[in-house]
Scaffold this active site. Sequence first.
Site, mmCIF file in Angstrom:
data_model
loop_
_atom_site.group_PDB
_atom_site.id
_atom_site.type_symbol
_atom_site.label_atom_id
_atom_site.label_comp_id
_atom_site.label_asym_id
_atom_site.label_seq_id
_atom_site.Cartn_x
_atom_site.Cartn_y
_atom_site.Cartn_z
ATOM 1 N N ILE A 245 -0.368 -50.054 -2.222
ATOM 2 C CA ILE A 245 -1.269 -51.198 -2.152
ATOM 3 C C ILE A 245 -1.118 -51.724 -0.730
ATOM 4 O O ILE A 245 -0.140 -52.395 -0.401
ATOM 5 C CB ILE A 245 -0.915 -52.282 -3.180
ATOM 6 C CG1 ILE A 245 -1.052 -51.742 -4.598
ATOM 7 C CG2 ILE A 245 -1.822 -53.502 -3.005
ATOM 8 C CD1 ILE A 245 -0.727 -52.741 -5.683
ATOM 9 N N PRO A 246 -2.055 -51.413 0.157
ATOM 10 C CA PRO A 246 -1.826 -51.549 1.605
ATOM 11 C C PRO A 246 -2.008 -52.967 2.149
ATOM 12 O O PRO A 246 -2.914 -53.240 2.939
ATOM 13 C CB PRO A 246 -2.856 -50.589 2.200
ATOM 14 C CG PRO A 246 -3.987 -50.629 1.229
ATOM 15 C CD PRO A 246 -3.367 -50.784 -0.131
ATOM 16 N N CYS A 247 -1.113 -53.867 1.771
ATOM 17 C CA CYS A 247 -1.198 -55.236 2.277
ATOM 18 C C CYS A 247 -0.930 -55.303 3.780
ATOM 19 O O CYS A 247 -1.282 -56.292 4.429
ATOM 20 C CB CYS A 247 -0.250 -56.155 1.517
ATOM 21 S SG CYS A 247 1.472 -55.619 1.499
ATOM 22 N N HIS A 248 -0.349 -54.234 4.343
ATOM 23 C CA HIS A 248 -0.107 -54.211 5.785
ATOM 24 C C HIS A 248 -1.411 -54.122 6.578
ATOM 25 O O HIS A 248 -1.420 -54.349 7.789
ATOM 26 C CB HIS A 248 0.801 -53.036 6.160
ATOM 27 C CG HIS A 248 0.270 -51.695 5.756
ATOM 28 N ND1 HIS A 248 0.423 -51.176 4.485
ATOM 29 C CD2 HIS A 248 -0.440 -50.768 6.453
ATOM 30 C CE1 HIS A 248 -0.149 -49.988 4.423
ATOM 31 N NE2 HIS A 248 -0.693 -49.710 5.606
ATOM 32 N N ARG A 249 -2.536 -53.799 5.911
ATOM 33 C CA ARG A 249 -3.825 -53.686 6.604
ATOM 34 C C ARG A 249 -4.568 -55.019 6.690
ATOM 35 O O ARG A 249 -5.699 -55.049 7.163
ATOM 36 C CB ARG A 249 -4.703 -52.644 5.894
ATOM 37 C CG ARG A 249 -4.115 -51.243 5.932
ATOM 38 C CD ARG A 249 -4.952 -50.248 5.166
ATOM 39 N NE ARG A 249 -4.195 -49.016 4.970
ATOM 40 C CZ ARG A 249 -4.461 -48.112 4.049
ATOM 41 N NH1 ARG A 249 -5.487 -48.284 3.237
ATOM 42 N NH2 ARG A 249 -3.707 -47.036 3.922
#
Length: 284
Positions: A245-249
């Site tokens: 779940i790419p919260c870093h994006r």
Amino acid sequence: MSESPSINYQRIAEAIIYIQANFKNQPSLEEIADQVHLSPYHFQRMFSDWAGVSPKKFMQFLSIEYAKELLQGKEATLFEAAQETGLSGTGRLHDLFVKIEGMTPGEFKNGGERLQIKYSLSETPFGPIIVASTQIGICHLAFFENEAEALIKMKARFPKANYFHELDLVQQSAIQFFRQDWNKVNLIKLHLHGSPFQLKVWDALLKIPMGNLTTYGSIAAELDNSNASRAVGTAIGSNPVAFLIPCHRVIQSGGKLGGYMWGMTRKSALIGWEAAQRIQETKN
């Protein structure tokens, strides 16, 4: 004898910290290599093997101007942009997932006493991770520095669940993402506990194409609640599954990175690494 990905990442992280602190001075290869106690040749080779691009190119990916470039001039919505990326390769992780399966109240009741959770530890290009799964799917994935603390944090989410130190097929499929073996990844289901709003935010994150960035405000707008940027930030900050779940994006509208549960250096590394993978995919 080759060094582990985690050891290399520690050196990469040191280099990233130095680059970020001295970006305006455009440090030379020799200066950066000296900071991580390697020869310029060895550092250039190690960094290029890790990132897929040279340290100089990677510096460009770490700049605010690069982030702004990705954010500007987007007429399409986040979801339209994701769909336009296509389904092949690294383009859109969301299409490799069946869905986010929300835990029922019964499953989560009394600290998850009905849950059977398997977990394992693994090395990645961004440091070690702990990944856990139920019979339905991945329920937890986190980077860590201390194994004992990682286990405590994982078990705090479901204190009454039954835990088994065992690597299963669901975990193996998740770990493949870090090994750039996307074409052989089985469909992954995420089995998460969260409010309806949190689940919607996490689902929206899955639709951000790899190598792209968006803002908290854009996510809120996609959920038809443009005034919910702060609530979106809180939901993102409680994301229980790193990377997949790419919260870093998600970054701030001005191009600054914002926060990240697993450390700002790691967030920078993830953004830069994905940008490099996107460039390589375009060339291929």
